[in-house]
Each structure stands twice: as structure tokens, then as C-alpha cells.
Enzyme design. Structure first.
Site, PDB file in Angstrom:
ATOM      1  N   ASP A 196      -7.371  -5.816   5.541  1.00 41.74           N
ATOM      2  CA  ASP A 196      -6.403  -4.949   4.851  1.00 41.74           C
ATOM      3  C   ASP A 196      -6.354  -3.630   5.618  1.00 41.74           C
ATOM      4  OD1 ASP A 196      -4.747  -3.662   3.075  1.00 41.74           O
ATOM      5  OD2 ASP A 196      -6.204  -3.582   1.435  1.00 41.74           O
ATOM      6  N   ASP A 217      12.089 -27.431  -7.295  1.00 38.15           N
ATOM      7  CA  ASP A 217      10.921 -28.269  -6.999  1.00 38.15           C
ATOM      8  C   ASP A 217      10.155 -27.793  -5.765  1.00 38.15           C
ATOM      9  OD1 ASP A 217      12.890 -28.947  -5.307  1.00 38.15           O
ATOM     10  OD2 ASP A 217      12.942 -31.088  -5.791  1.00 38.15           O
ATOM     11  N   TYR A 247       2.017  11.364   0.152  1.00 36.33           N
ATOM     12  CA  TYR A 247       3.386  10.894  -0.088  1.00 36.33           C
ATOM     13  C   TYR A 247       4.169  12.097  -0.584  1.00 36.33           C
ATOM     14  CZ  TYR A 247       0.330   6.914   0.028  1.00 36.33           C
ATOM     15  OH  TYR A 247      -0.643   6.033   0.404  1.00 36.33           O
ATOM     16  N   HIS A 267       4.034   0.378  -2.990  1.00 32.51           N
ATOM     17  CA  HIS A 267       4.012  -1.071  -2.714  1.00 32.51           C
ATOM     18  C   HIS A 267       5.399  -1.567  -2.301  1.00 32.51           C
ATOM     19  CE1 HIS A 267       0.023  -1.800  -5.076  1.00 32.51           C
ATOM     20  NE2 HIS A 267      -0.163  -1.274  -3.883  1.00 32.51           N
ATOM     21  N   HIS A 304     -10.857   0.098  -2.422  1.00 34.23           N
ATOM     22  CA  HIS A 304     -11.219  -0.980  -3.347  1.00 34.23           C
ATOM     23  C   HIS A 304     -12.180  -1.905  -2.615  1.00 34.23           C
ATOM     24  CE1 HIS A 304      -8.296  -3.328  -0.967  1.00 34.23           C
ATOM     25  NE2 HIS A 304      -7.500  -2.288  -1.074  1.00 34.23           N
ATOM     26  N   GLU A 357      -5.634   3.179   6.613  1.00 33.21           N
ATOM     27  CA  GLU A 357      -6.580   2.321   5.878  1.00 33.21           C
ATOM     28  C   GLU A 357      -7.432   1.498   6.833  1.00 33.21           C
ATOM     29  OE1 GLU A 357      -4.655  -0.745   3.500  1.00 33.21           O
ATOM     30  OE2 GLU A 357      -6.479  -1.023   2.327  1.00 33.21           O
ATOM     31  N   ARG A 381      -0.234   6.678   5.188  1.00 32.29           N
ATOM     32  CA  ARG A 381      -1.495   6.115   4.691  1.00 32.29           C
ATOM     33  C   ARG A 381      -2.250   5.566   5.896  1.00 32.29           C
ATOM     34  NH1 ARG A 381       0.268   3.432   0.758  1.00 32.29           N
ATOM     35  NH2 ARG A 381       0.577   1.334   1.584  1.00 32.29           N
ATOM     36  N   ASP A 414       1.330  -1.602   6.123  1.00 31.48           N
ATOM     37  CA  ASP A 414       0.101  -1.981   5.401  1.00 31.48           C
ATOM     38  C   ASP A 414       0.089  -3.500   5.339  1.00 31.48           C
ATOM     39  OD1 ASP A 414      -1.911  -2.554   3.575  1.00 31.48           O
ATOM     40  OD2 ASP A 414      -1.288  -1.047   2.114  1.00 31.48           O
ATOM     41  N   HIS A 418      -3.064   7.663  -5.693  1.00 35.21           N
ATOM     42  CA  HIS A 418      -3.911   6.479  -5.841  1.00 35.21           C
ATOM     43  C   HIS A 418      -5.349   6.801  -5.447  1.00 35.21           C
ATOM     44  CE1 HIS A 418      -3.873   5.681  -1.456  1.00 35.21           C
ATOM     45  NE2 HIS A 418      -2.573   5.888  -1.478  1.00 35.21           N
ATOM     46  N   HIS A 431      -7.963  -7.151  -3.260  1.00 36.21           N
ATOM     47  CA  HIS A 431      -8.613  -6.249  -4.222  1.00 36.21           C
ATOM     48  C   HIS A 431      -9.751  -7.087  -4.787  1.00 36.21           C
ATOM     49  CE1 HIS A 431      -4.765  -3.624  -4.829  1.00 36.21           C
ATOM     50  NE2 HIS A 431      -5.228  -3.604  -3.599  1.00 36.21           N
ATOM     51  N   GLU A 475      -8.689   4.302   2.294  1.00 35.87           N
ATOM     52  CA  GLU A 475      -7.262   4.373   2.538  1.00 35.87           C
ATOM     53  C   GLU A 475      -6.565   5.562   1.878  1.00 35.87           C
ATOM     54  OE1 GLU A 475      -4.965   1.299   0.460  1.00 35.87           O
ATOM     55  OE2 GLU A 475      -6.838   0.323  -0.073  1.00 35.87           O
TER      56      GLU A 475
HETATM   57  N1  GLY Z   1      -2.531  -3.671   0.653  1.00 33.64           N
HETATM   58  C1  GLY Z   1      -2.876  -3.296  -0.648  1.00 33.64           C
HETATM   59  C2  GLY Z   1      -3.843  -2.216  -0.641  1.00 33.64           C
HETATM   60  O1  GLY Z   1      -4.006  -1.553   0.363  1.00 33.64           O
HETATM   61  O2  GLY Z   1      -4.532  -2.008  -1.589  1.00 33.64           O
HETATM   62 MN    MN Z   2      -3.553  -2.206   2.320  1.00 34.78          MN
HETATM   63 MN    MN Z   3      -6.131  -1.720   0.453  1.00 32.90          MN
END
Ligand code: GLY
Ligand code: MN
Ligand code: MN
Length: 440
Positions: free
Chosen positions: A273, A42, A390, A245, A356, A409, A407, A262, A352, A363, A386
Site C-alpha cells: 500500500d 451472471d 488536502y 478515496h 493502519h 505513504e 499524500r 495510491d 485522516h 486495512h 501516510e
Molecule cells: N489505500 C488505502 C489506504 O491508504 O488506506
Molecule cells: Mn494507500
Molecule cells: Mn494505506
């Protein structure tokens, strides 16, 4: 009571007015709020309002509906809300109820949810089109269908039933893609708190610390400023950074390794982000410095490519160019850069895209292509930039580069002149990071 830390009911009314104008007099839009989601037994997940609904109302309670019916005799903007209920409110929290919806949110009419099935056929009668989110929620689709059946039953009495359903996303998401000054004020604050969170994590970084200890610094900072996390934070030490992720955040950070963080703060319904990667012990090794410099240069090239008129894909292409050149210099790829790009050889180390849209959703919504082609960037759009590398542990990879994930970003606003990095205060150069992260 204020309904938003920056925006007031006039801001939301202005957005609804734009939608009403776009709908014309033959259409009606039905936009549902989010419902609470069960986490276990619950206990519910923290409630998060549906972005489209919040964008148009500022209303932050579950299960409500906004109905926009241009020039209807009951009013053009109608909210259906949970009824006041003293007993439930004592257990679960306050409700605006019908009176609160009218007074605080500035809609023309409000009803309780149990009046919906009776009122909706009346609101749909005589309209040709229904705009609603389609293909998102089965429960909502069924209710919508039920209302359409109900109004169709009235056809014998001369009532016209809507003949077309349209996805409301196209209309609303195109609006949300362009941020006005008021929204940017909110987004800037989300970005500022995100920066502070990253700096707190950097300062807490040391060999032996748990990944979750850095996550705790991020969350602490976000909450201290009245925000919350926009998405599960990634704190990835060493080879965990190669899992794009990674969110387990349970390992200990080791001397000599990098940590990739991140994370972003959501504040007032808008998301920051940011990704930063830095050495656990505060000093880059020479190999780490080499790879980091490539990613940083790729990010700068991509940011430089953000300007009005450039295609959405241009920053990605700029990043891919610099990353591929760097991969050749690092001896991770062999061959001519143009051929390697054509063959997408970089994808082994960069799998990637470079960003975005960013806004109420991390996103964020909005089409990336129009008529099959990448759309041009325009002032008011906000995107992340970003790039990363890797590096796997393949036998063909020099030992000192294996299992390294980096990375970087930032969040970038397209301006009339070019671009503005909204997250520039989070340390990013090698010197700034070595200054901020404690070293032994
Ligand atoms: N934190 C998710 C991305 O960078 O897209
Ligand atoms: Mn991110
Ligand atoms: Mn991002």
C-alpha cells in the site's frame, strides 16, 4: 501443484496448531471461506478468499469451511469442500475435492459440503465453546444456529451442547497482527511489486495523459508479476487529490498540477500500500515544493517514531506536530502550534489518521487499543505511515496552494532495533521524483 508461491502446507499446519492449542479441548472453531459475489447478471467479481480462512489453510476455493476440533476422533483439522464434478469443473475450473484437500493441504479429514449438516452436530457435541466469526455474515450465522439447534436436540440422549459462542476474530487477528519471517517474505514481494508499479506509473506520467493510463501501468505491472491490485487504485490529478478515496480515474492530467497515486499490489495473499504525489510535468513549482516538503518531513518524523515500545499513536502525533508547524509556516493556520493541535485545527487540511495495520488485508486486522489505551508497537507488526495535506479552495487560502492534495505513504515493519521501511525503493524525495517523472 504448489498451494502458495512461498508458503507450504507445513506453514499452514503450524498456524492451525497454534489455534488448536489456544482453543483447548473444550472448544471448536468453525472458519468459513468466502463465497463468490455476483457483479452483475451472471458475472462474478474476481474471487478473493476470506483472509482468516486462507491464513489457516492456504485453500483458495469458495464456500469451504475449516473446522478445528482439538483431539476429536475424526481428527483435529477438518475441511469441508466442494465435491469433484467433471461437468462443473469443465465450465468453472478445477476443484481439489476431498482427495485433493487431504493430499495438498495436510488436514486430518475432509468431507464434501453436503455432509456438513450431518457432521457438524457430531463435531459440536460435548464441546463447551464455539469460536466462529460473529456479526459478519447473516447466512453463516443462520447455519451455525441450525447446527447448534441440531446438537441441542441430542441433549436427551446425554449429549452436551455448546453453551458459549465466541468471536474467532480476537484469537486469529492477534496472531495475524504479528508477521513471521515467512509471511514477511511474501509481504516484501508484494511491496516490491507495488514499488515497480509506482515507478511504471511515474514514467508514464505526462500532461494530457488520462488518470486511467497511469492506473493501467500499475495494473499491468502487478499482473506481470503474478499479483493483482490490493484495492481500487487512486490516480488523482489536481483537485481530485483532495477526495481521499477518489477512484474514478477518468480525468486528464494537466501541466502544472500534481498527481496523487495510491495503489498497492496483492501477492500471495499479502498487500502492499503505497502513495506517491508528483508533478505531472516532472518539475515541482515553488508552492508545490513547499507543501510537499512539509508532508515529507511529517512522514519522516512519523517513521522515526515507529519503534518497539512506542505507542501506536506516537507516529500520528509526530506527523500532526510537523504538519501543524508547516501549516503555520504556509500561512494556512494562524496561532500557537500547541493550541492549534489541542483544538485540532489541522483537521481542516489533515482529516485522516496516519496509518493502519497492513497484511493480508490492506486495512489489516488487529486491535489498535488494548483496555482503552493505544497499544505499544512490537517487532513483527507492520503498519502504513501516510500523512497528507488536502488544501481546499477557501478564500483565506493563498491562490497558489488551492486544491492541492498530497499524500506520501510507505509500509513499515517494526523491528527489534526500530523499524524498516519495506517500500523505500519507490522514489519519494523531490530530487528522486523529478528524476523519474519525464519533464518537458
Ligand atoms: N489505500 C488505502 C489506504 O491508504 O488506506
Ligand atoms: Mn494507500
Ligand atoms: Mn494505506
Amino acid at each position: 501443484m504448489s498451494i502458495h508461491p512461498v508458503l507450504n502446507k507445513k506453514h499452514f499446519a503450524k498456524r492451525r496448531k497454534r489455534v488448536l492449542a489456544a482453543l483447548g479441548e473444550q472448544a471448536v472453531a468453525i472458519i468459513p471461506a468466502a463465497s463468490e459475489q455476483l457483479r452483475n447478471r451472471d458475472t462474478h467479481f474476481p474471487f478473493r478468499q476470506a483472509s482468516d480462512f486462507r491464513y489457516l489453510t492456504g485453500f483458495d476455493e469458495p464456500d469451504a469451511f475449516l473446522v478445528l476440533v482439538p483431539k476429536h476422533e475424526l481428527g483435529s483439522c477438518i475441511l469441508f469442500v466442494r465435491p469433484r464434478d467433471a461437468a462443473r469443473e469443465q465450465w468453472e475450473g478445477r476443484r481439489a475435492g476431498v482427495a485433493g484437500a487431504l493430499k495438498l493441504y495436510g488436514v486430518d479429514q475432509a468431507f464434501t459440503l453436503d455432509e456438513m449438516d450431518a457432521k457438524l452436530p457430531e463435531l459440536l457435541a460435548g464441546r463447551e465453546q464455539v469460536f466462529a466469526p460473529l456479526g459478519e455474515d447473516m447466512g453463516f450465522a443462520q447455519r451455525l444456529f441450525g447446527w447448534l439447534v441440531a446438537v441441542r436436540r441430542l441433549q436427551r440422549t446425554g449429549v452436551k451442547a455448546p453453551g458459549t459462542w465466541q468471536d474467532s476474530s480476537q484469537l486469529l487477528h492477534e496472531m495475524r497482527l504479528f508477521k513471521d519471517e515467512d509471511e514477511l517474505q511474501v509481504l516484501r514481494e508484494a511491496c516490491r511489486i507495488s514499488e515497480l508499479g509506482h515507478v511504471a506509473a511515474m514514467r508514464a506520467c505526462r500532461p494530457g495523459a488520462a488518470e486511467y493510463a497511469l492506473e493501467a501501468e500499475l495494473l499491468h505491472t502487478f499482473r506481470q508479476h503474478g499479483g493483482e491490485t490490493a484495492f481500487p487504485s487512486i490516480v488523482a490529478g489536481g483537485q481530485n487529490a483532495c477526495i481521499l478515496h477518489y477512484t474514478e480515474n477518468r480525468d486528464r492530467l494537466k501541466k502544472g498540477e500534481l498527481v496523487l497515486v495510491d495503489a498497492g499490489c496483492e501477492w500471495g495473499g499479502y498487500c502492499g500500500d503505497i502513495s506517491r504525489t508528483y508533478p505531472v510535468s516532472g518539475r515541482f513549482s515553488s508552492a508545490q515544493r513547499d507543501v510537499y516538503s512539509v508532508v515529507l518531513a511529517a512522514q519522516q518524523a512519523a517513521i522515526d517514531a515507529v519503534r518497539p515500545g512506542a505507542s501506536y499513536d506516537q507516529p500520528h502525533q509526530a506527523a500532526v506536530q510537523v504538519l501543524t508547524e508547516g501549516l503555520v509556516d504556509l500561512k494556512l493556520l494562524k496561532g500557537k502550534v500547541s493550541k492549534l493541535i489541542e483544538k485540532e485545527a489541522y483537521k481542516r487540511f489533515y482529516m485522516h489518521r496516519t496509518g493502519h495495520w497492513l497484511g493480508m488485508d490492506t486495512h489489516d486486522v488487529g486491535n489498535y487499543k488494548v483496555d482503552g489505551a493505544w497499544r505499544p508497537l512490537e517487532p513483527g507488526m507492520v503498519l502504513t505511515v501516510e500523512p497528507g495535506l488536502y488544501i481546499d479552495a477557501g478564500r483565506d487560502v493563498p491562490k497558489e496552494l488551492r486544491n492541492m492534495g498530497i499524500r506520501i505513504e510507505d509500509d513499515v515493519l517494526v523491528t527489534r532495533e526500530g523499524s524498516e521501511v519495506l517500500t523505500a525503493a519507490a522514489p519519494k524525495t523531490i530530487e528522486a521524483l523529478e528524476e523519474c517523472v519525464p519533464n518537458e
